[in-house]
Design a protein around this motif. Structure first.
Motif, PDB file in Angstrom:
ATOM      1  N   GLU A  25       0.829  -1.206   0.000  1.00 26.33           N
ATOM      2  CA  GLU A  25       0.000   0.000   0.000  1.00 26.33           C
ATOM      3  C   GLU A  25       0.860   1.251   0.000  1.00 26.33           C
ATOM      4  OE1 GLU A  25      -3.149   2.750   0.300  1.00 26.33           O
ATOM      5  OE2 GLU A  25      -3.083   0.665  -0.386  1.00 26.33           O
ATOM      6  N   LEU A  26       1.980   1.207   0.711  1.00 27.60           N
ATOM      7  CA  LEU A  26       2.930   2.322   0.712  1.00 27.60           C
ATOM      8  C   LEU A  26       3.367   2.655  -0.707  1.00 27.60           C
ATOM      9  CD1 LEU A  26       5.231   4.164   2.016  1.00 27.60           C
ATOM     10  CD2 LEU A  26       6.604   2.075   2.026  1.00 27.60           C
ATOM     11  N   VAL A  27       3.746   1.641  -1.469  1.00 27.94           N
ATOM     12  CA  VAL A  27       4.186   1.862  -2.854  1.00 27.94           C
ATOM     13  C   VAL A  27       3.076   2.515  -3.670  1.00 27.94           C
ATOM     14  CG1 VAL A  27       4.901   0.722  -4.989  1.00 27.94           C
ATOM     15  CG2 VAL A  27       5.894   0.005  -2.809  1.00 27.94           C
ATOM     16  N   GLU A  28       1.847   2.069  -3.500  1.00 29.48           N
ATOM     17  CA  GLU A  28       0.734   2.650  -4.262  1.00 29.48           C
ATOM     18  C   GLU A  28       0.522   4.117  -3.896  1.00 29.48           C
ATOM     19  OE1 GLU A  28      -0.478   1.097  -6.801  1.00 29.48           O
ATOM     20  OE2 GLU A  28       0.854  -0.561  -6.241  1.00 29.48           O
ATOM     21  N   ARG A  29       0.658   4.440  -2.627  1.00 30.86           N
ATOM     22  CA  ARG A  29       0.499   5.844  -2.226  1.00 30.86           C
ATOM     23  C   ARG A  29       1.650   6.708  -2.760  1.00 30.86           C
ATOM     24  NH1 ARG A  29      -1.727   6.124   4.024  1.00 30.86           N
ATOM     25  NH2 ARG A  29      -3.055   4.270   3.972  1.00 30.86           N
ATOM     26  N   LEU A  30       2.856   6.151  -2.755  1.00 28.83           N
ATOM     27  CA  LEU A  30       3.983   6.889  -3.336  1.00 28.83           C
ATOM     28  C   LEU A  30       3.751   7.141  -4.822  1.00 28.83           C
ATOM     29  CD1 LEU A  30       6.991   5.050  -1.630  1.00 28.83           C
ATOM     30  CD2 LEU A  30       6.232   7.392  -1.178  1.00 28.83           C
ATOM     31  N   ASN A  31       3.235   6.144  -5.508  1.00 29.20           N
ATOM     32  CA  ASN A  31       2.949   6.295  -6.930  1.00 29.20           C
ATOM     33  C   ASN A  31       1.886   7.368  -7.162  1.00 29.20           C
ATOM     34  OD1 ASN A  31       3.130   5.654  -9.699  1.00 29.20           O
ATOM     35  ND2 ASN A  31       1.374   4.276  -9.544  1.00 29.20           N
ATOM     36  N   ALA A  32       0.832   7.334  -6.352  1.00 26.44           N
ATOM     37  CA  ALA A  32      -0.223   8.339  -6.505  1.00 26.44           C
ATOM     38  C   ALA A  32       0.298   9.729  -6.233  1.00 26.44           C
ATOM     39  CB  ALA A  32      -1.377   8.013  -5.548  1.00 26.44           C
ATOM     40  N   PHE A  33       1.137   9.871  -5.233  1.00 26.64           N
ATOM     41  CA  PHE A  33       1.692  11.172  -4.891  1.00 26.64           C
ATOM     42  C   PHE A  33       2.610  11.685  -5.999  1.00 26.64           C
ATOM     43  CE2 PHE A  33       5.055  13.769  -2.918  1.00 26.64           C
ATOM     44  CZ  PHE A  33       4.280  14.801  -2.424  1.00 26.64           C
ATOM     45  N   ALA A  34       3.546  10.834  -6.437  1.00 26.41           N
ATOM     46  CA  ALA A  34       4.502  11.270  -7.457  1.00 26.41           C
ATOM     47  C   ALA A  34       3.779  11.577  -8.770  1.00 26.41           C
ATOM     48  CB  ALA A  34       5.564  10.189  -7.676  1.00 26.41           C
ATOM     49  N   SER A  35       2.772  10.787  -9.106  1.00 22.63           N
ATOM     50  CA  SER A  35       2.014  11.046 -10.334  1.00 22.63           C
ATOM     51  C   SER A  35       1.315  12.374 -10.250  1.00 22.63           C
ATOM     52  CB  SER A  35       1.012   9.924 -10.574  1.00 22.63           C
ATOM     53  OG  SER A  35       1.659   8.687 -10.737  1.00 22.63           O
ATOM     54  N   GLY A  36       0.808  12.688  -9.089  1.00 24.84           N
ATOM     55  CA  GLY A  36       0.135  13.974  -8.916  1.00 24.84           C
ATOM     56  C   GLY A  36       1.068  15.157  -8.994  1.00 24.84           C
ATOM     57  N   GLN A  37       2.380  14.905  -8.687  1.00 23.52           N
ATOM     58  CA  GLN A  37       3.359  15.975  -8.788  1.00 23.52           C
ATOM     59  C   GLN A  37       3.976  16.084 -10.169  1.00 23.52           C
ATOM     60  OE1 GLN A  37       3.569  17.799  -5.889  1.00 23.52           O
ATOM     61  NE2 GLN A  37       1.974  16.311  -5.395  1.00 23.52           N
ATOM     62  N   GLY A  38       3.625  15.137 -11.054  1.00 23.73           N
ATOM     63  CA  GLY A  38       4.166  15.154 -12.406  1.00 23.73           C
ATOM     64  C   GLY A  38       5.622  14.776 -12.474  1.00 23.73           C
TER      65      GLY A  38
END
Length: 392
Positions: free
Chosen positions: A377-390
């Protein structure tokens, strides 16, 4: 009420790297929302093995342990430390003259610097390195000399210190916190040579002594400096046996350095609860199956995080030891700001690399201190965060 001014040595200390972050994490965790995934610290999440707990329960009931223990540390614990060195590293330790017991490795490291570094002398510290090293040097009134640990292998570059003629202490830490690198024999040979050239005591922080992955056992500095000519090694039971809250640590090595540390500790820290010492002796001298299983579990967790980060396009090396993953901030951004926004927007707490020195800037450290599903779940949240930052 009179407001007193702290002593200059206290005023000069930086804010505790973990304290402010802990308060902010606790504040955010109390707010409504998904679970806070906190991987910012090296705080093991599993309980202490049952046979060690049973030993502690038995010893607590013994009235002998309700009295002050001797400053030297219990003979059973000192013998168990010597046995562990003999069995794990092929190193002979004199349990009478070459061991000192402490309230965790934190206080042993502080004792080493305070007992050996005079004001104004050079203390050579790894960069990146654990924040306590800098604080201890400041309390001693000594001068910090950064020792670069260049990427990608994070072994010390002693050539960068060719102009340093004298030092009181050289401190290294392998398996390395924060990078997860393991030491090579050449690293410890170079460290001992530097110590002899400059008159320094070589202090090796061996907190993750059992945590080597893919079949590799971390190297003891005392297995290289076999005569204990210039070396003391500091250990803790916190990581190997999931005993972080027990605060049991020790140092072993050069007898004169151990004597200096013990003399300082007798004034600064007093003694460690006798029952905890006896239980620690059980941990060190008993069946090591639970410790081996712990290493295997951390390796599985490492693989989950590294594979997950690579899947989402992050630049990450596979750590060889410790229980941390050291990773560059996607897009080369500011790690402190990245970590702050990550806490607030995704409820994930990581340690920004800035707290580990100049060479930590642009990195974050992830602790493998949650179960595999949560790390996924940590990895998925990191992915969502980084994707949102472009960034990627």
């Amino acid at each position: 009420m009179t407001e007193f001014r702290a002593a200059a040595r206290v005023q000069a200390l930086p804010p505790n790297f973990w304290g402010g972050m802990d308060r902010e994490i606790a504040r955010l965790a109390a707010l409504p929302g998904p679970e806070m995934i906190d991987v910012s610290k090296g705080n093991p999440d599993l309980p202490t093995p049952e046979h060690i707990v049973a030993a502690m329960q038995r010893e607590v009931a013994d009235p002998v342990n309700h009295r002050y223990p001797a400053y030297a540390g219990r003979p059973a614990l000192r013998r168990a430390i010597a046995q562990r060195y003999r069995d794990d590293h092929g190193v002979h330790i004199d349990p009478e003259a070459e061991v000192v017991v402490s309230h965790g490795s934190h206080e042993a490291l502080l004792a080493a610097v305070m007992a050996l570094a005079d004001p104004g002398t050079n203390v050579v510290l790894p960069d990146p390195g654990y924040p306590l090293y800098t604080s201890a040097t400041g309390l001693a009134g000594a001068r910090t000399v950064p020792l670069p640990l260049p990427q990608p292998h994070y072994q010390p570059d002693f050539d960068a210190l060719a102009g340093v003629a004298s030092a009181s202490v050289l401190l290294l830490n392998y398996p390395n916190n924060p990078t997860g690198a393991l030491a090579t024999p050449a690293t410890f040979e170079a460290a001992a040579a530097f110590a002899r050239r400059t008159g320094a005591a070589f202090i090796h922080d061996f907190a993750y002594s059992a945590l080597g992955f893919d079949g590799r056992r971390p190297l003891s500095a005392l297995a290289v400096d076999r005569g204990h000519d210039v070396t003391v090694e500091v250990q803790t039971l916190s990581k190997t046996y999931s005993m972080a809250g027990w605060r049991v640590g020790f140092a072993a090595g050069n007898a004169s350095l151990i004597a200096a540390m013990g003399r300082y500790q007798a004034h600064a820290f007093s003694t460690l609860f006798g029952a905890a010492q006896e239980a620690a002796a059980t941990a060190l001298s008993g069946d090591q199956t639970a410790a081996a299983e712990l290493v295997a579990m951390y390796q599985r967790r490492r693989d989950v995080v590294v594979a997950g980060l690579r899947r989402i396009g992050w630049d990450v090396a596979t750590p060889d030891g410790s229980f941390f993953v050291w990773v560059r901030v996607p897009g080369g951004g500011d790690a402190v700001e990245f970590a702050r926004r990550l806490r607030e927007e995704q409820r994930v707490a990581v340690a920004p690399g800035d707290g580990f020195g100049d060479r930590g800037r642009g990195f974050i450290r992830l602790g493998l201190v949650r179960e595999e599903a949560t790390l996924g779940e940590l990895v998925e949240r990191l992915n969502a965060f980084a994707s949102g930052q472009g960034v990627a």
